[in-house]
Design a protein around this motif. Sequence first.
Motif, PDB file in Angstrom:
ATOM      1  N   ARG A  45      23.683  37.218  56.667  1.00 38.24           N
ATOM      2  CA  ARG A  45      24.494  37.390  55.465  1.00 38.24           C
ATOM      3  C   ARG A  45      24.849  38.863  55.295  1.00 38.24           C
ATOM      4  O   ARG A  45      23.999  39.732  55.377  1.00 38.24           O
ATOM      5  CB  ARG A  45      23.708  36.894  54.242  1.00 38.24           C
ATOM      6  CG  ARG A  45      24.489  37.032  52.949  1.00 38.24           C
ATOM      7  CD  ARG A  45      23.965  36.092  51.901  1.00 38.24           C
ATOM      8  NE  ARG A  45      24.050  34.698  52.360  1.00 38.24           N
ATOM      9  CZ  ARG A  45      23.773  33.648  51.605  1.00 38.24           C
ATOM     10  NH1 ARG A  45      23.393  33.808  50.380  1.00 38.24           N
ATOM     11  NH2 ARG A  45      23.879  32.432  52.088  1.00 38.24           N
ATOM     12  N   CYS A  46      26.126  39.122  55.014  1.00 37.73           N
ATOM     13  CA  CYS A  46      26.581  40.499  54.825  1.00 37.73           C
ATOM     14  C   CYS A  46      25.930  41.085  53.574  1.00 37.73           C
ATOM     15  O   CYS A  46      25.989  40.486  52.507  1.00 37.73           O
ATOM     16  CB  CYS A  46      28.096  40.526  54.702  1.00 37.73           C
ATOM     17  SG  CYS A  46      28.738  42.165  54.273  1.00 37.73           S
ATOM     18  N   TYR A  47      25.324  42.262  53.718  1.00 40.85           N
ATOM     19  CA  TYR A  47      24.607  42.845  52.573  1.00 40.85           C
ATOM     20  C   TYR A  47      25.567  43.445  51.557  1.00 40.85           C
ATOM     21  O   TYR A  47      25.172  43.790  50.446  1.00 40.85           O
ATOM     22  CB  TYR A  47      23.602  43.890  53.050  1.00 40.85           C
ATOM     23  CG  TYR A  47      24.166  45.273  53.334  1.00 40.85           C
ATOM     24  CD1 TYR A  47      24.925  45.505  54.467  1.00 40.85           C
ATOM     25  CD2 TYR A  47      23.930  46.331  52.466  1.00 40.85           C
ATOM     26  CE1 TYR A  47      25.437  46.765  54.734  1.00 40.85           C
ATOM     27  CE2 TYR A  47      24.439  47.601  52.727  1.00 40.85           C
ATOM     28  CZ  TYR A  47      25.188  47.813  53.865  1.00 40.85           C
ATOM     29  OH  TYR A  47      25.701  49.052  54.119  1.00 40.85           O
ATOM     30  N   LEU A  48      26.831  43.573  51.901  1.00 40.33           N
ATOM     31  CA  LEU A  48      27.799  44.145  50.970  1.00 40.33           C
ATOM     32  C   LEU A  48      28.549  43.079  50.180  1.00 40.33           C
ATOM     33  O   LEU A  48      28.684  43.172  48.969  1.00 40.33           O
ATOM     34  CB  LEU A  48      28.796  45.033  51.722  1.00 40.33           C
ATOM     35  CG  LEU A  48      28.202  46.349  52.261  1.00 40.33           C
ATOM     36  CD1 LEU A  48      29.233  47.078  53.108  1.00 40.33           C
ATOM     37  CD2 LEU A  48      27.735  47.234  51.110  1.00 40.33           C
ATOM     38  N   CYS A  49      29.047  42.050  50.866  1.00 42.26           N
ATOM     39  CA  CYS A  49      29.874  41.067  50.162  1.00 42.26           C
ATOM     40  C   CYS A  49      29.236  39.682  50.113  1.00 42.26           C
ATOM     41  O   CYS A  49      29.754  38.799  49.446  1.00 42.26           O
ATOM     42  CB  CYS A  49      31.263  40.987  50.793  1.00 42.26           C
ATOM     43  SG  CYS A  49      31.284  40.195  52.409  1.00 42.26           S
ATOM     44  N   GLY A  50      28.126  39.488  50.810  1.00 39.07           N
ATOM     45  CA  GLY A  50      27.433  38.213  50.753  1.00 39.07           C
ATOM     46  C   GLY A  50      28.013  37.133  51.646  1.00 39.07           C
ATOM     47  O   GLY A  50      27.544  35.999  51.632  1.00 39.07           O
ATOM     48  N   CYS A  87      26.041  43.147  58.461  1.00 40.64           N
ATOM     49  CA  CYS A  87      27.263  43.480  57.740  1.00 40.64           C
ATOM     50  C   CYS A  87      28.424  42.784  58.433  1.00 40.64           C
ATOM     51  O   CYS A  87      28.494  42.767  59.659  1.00 40.64           O
ATOM     52  CB  CYS A  87      27.436  45.007  57.781  1.00 40.64           C
ATOM     53  SG  CYS A  87      28.823  45.629  56.827  1.00 40.64           S
ATOM     54  N   CYS A  88      29.319  42.193  57.636  1.00 36.51           N
ATOM     55  CA  CYS A  88      30.460  41.550  58.265  1.00 36.51           C
ATOM     56  C   CYS A  88      31.429  42.623  58.759  1.00 36.51           C
ATOM     57  O   CYS A  88      31.439  43.752  58.264  1.00 36.51           O
ATOM     58  CB  CYS A  88      31.143  40.572  57.312  1.00 36.51           C
ATOM     59  SG  CYS A  88      32.112  41.351  55.999  1.00 36.51           S
ATOM     60  N   LEU A  89      32.219  42.270  59.734  1.00 40.33           N
ATOM     61  CA  LEU A  89      33.125  43.255  60.330  1.00 40.33           C
ATOM     62  C   LEU A  89      34.087  43.817  59.300  1.00 40.33           C
ATOM     63  O   LEU A  89      34.421  45.002  59.311  1.00 40.33           O
ATOM     64  CB  LEU A  89      33.891  42.614  61.490  1.00 40.33           C
ATOM     65  CG  LEU A  89      34.880  43.525  62.205  1.00 40.33           C
ATOM     66  CD1 LEU A  89      34.165  44.724  62.814  1.00 40.33           C
ATOM     67  CD2 LEU A  89      35.614  42.746  63.289  1.00 40.33           C
ATOM     68  N   HIS A  90      34.513  42.955  58.383  1.00 40.46           N
ATOM     69  CA  HIS A  90      35.454  43.393  57.356  1.00 40.46           C
ATOM     70  C   HIS A  90      34.857  44.556  56.548  1.00 40.46           C
ATOM     71  O   HIS A  90      35.492  45.586  56.366  1.00 40.46           O
ATOM     72  CB  HIS A  90      35.810  42.234  56.429  1.00 40.46           C
ATOM     73  CG  HIS A  90      36.628  42.657  55.251  1.00 40.46           C
ATOM     74  ND1 HIS A  90      37.970  42.940  55.349  1.00 40.46           N
ATOM     75  CD2 HIS A  90      36.278  42.877  53.961  1.00 40.46           C
ATOM     76  CE1 HIS A  90      38.404  43.319  54.156  1.00 40.46           C
ATOM     77  NE2 HIS A  90      37.408  43.292  53.299  1.00 40.46           N
ATOM     78  N   CYS A  91      33.646  44.382  56.046  1.00 42.35           N
ATOM     79  CA  CYS A  91      33.016  45.433  55.243  1.00 42.35           C
ATOM     80  C   CYS A  91      32.698  46.653  56.102  1.00 42.35           C
ATOM     81  O   CYS A  91      32.883  47.790  55.669  1.00 42.35           O
ATOM     82  CB  CYS A  91      31.734  44.913  54.610  1.00 42.35           C
ATOM     83  SG  CYS A  91      32.025  43.740  53.283  1.00 42.35           S
ATOM     84  N   ASN A  92      32.227  46.419  57.293  1.00 42.51           N
ATOM     85  CA  ASN A  92      31.880  47.532  58.171  1.00 42.51           C
ATOM     86  C   ASN A  92      33.111  48.381  58.461  1.00 42.51           C
ATOM     87  O   ASN A  92      33.050  49.609  58.471  1.00 42.51           O
ATOM     88  CB  ASN A  92      31.288  46.994  59.474  1.00 42.51           C
ATOM     89  CG  ASN A  92      30.411  48.036  60.159  1.00 42.51           C
ATOM     90  OD1 ASN A  92      30.573  49.233  59.955  1.00 42.51           O
ATOM     91  ND2 ASN A  92      29.495  47.577  60.979  1.00 42.51           N
TER      92      ASN A  92
HETATM   93 ZN   LIG Z   1      30.984  41.861  54.029  1.00 45.24          ZN
END
Ligand SMILES: [Zn+2]
Length: 101
Positions: A45-50, A87-92
Amino acid sequence: MIQFGVATHSGYDWAASAMQRAAKLGATVIHHVEREAIFERDAFRCYLCGTDTSKATSPFDPRSATVDHVVPLSRGGEHTLTNLRCCCLHCNSSKRDVVAA
Ligand SMILES: [Zn+2]
């Protein structure tokens, strides 16, 4: 700072190259951390956007799983399990060198 995909071919050693990159960027503490250990601890799970990231998607899919330093190495962050998050690629891609709150 983006690590693309899950390279299972050609003997690419993510942990070793991540440590080398951390050393180059001046990390003060560098541990041998396996990417899979981070993903499993964070349940992908992405720690920024979930977002639930996926390791099965293309490395260019915005939902593909990457590893991110919570405190960027360029800001004195450590290359350790505690400073690494799934972290998902989008947030990264959009986060860059901003320190997460
Ligand atoms: Zn994310």
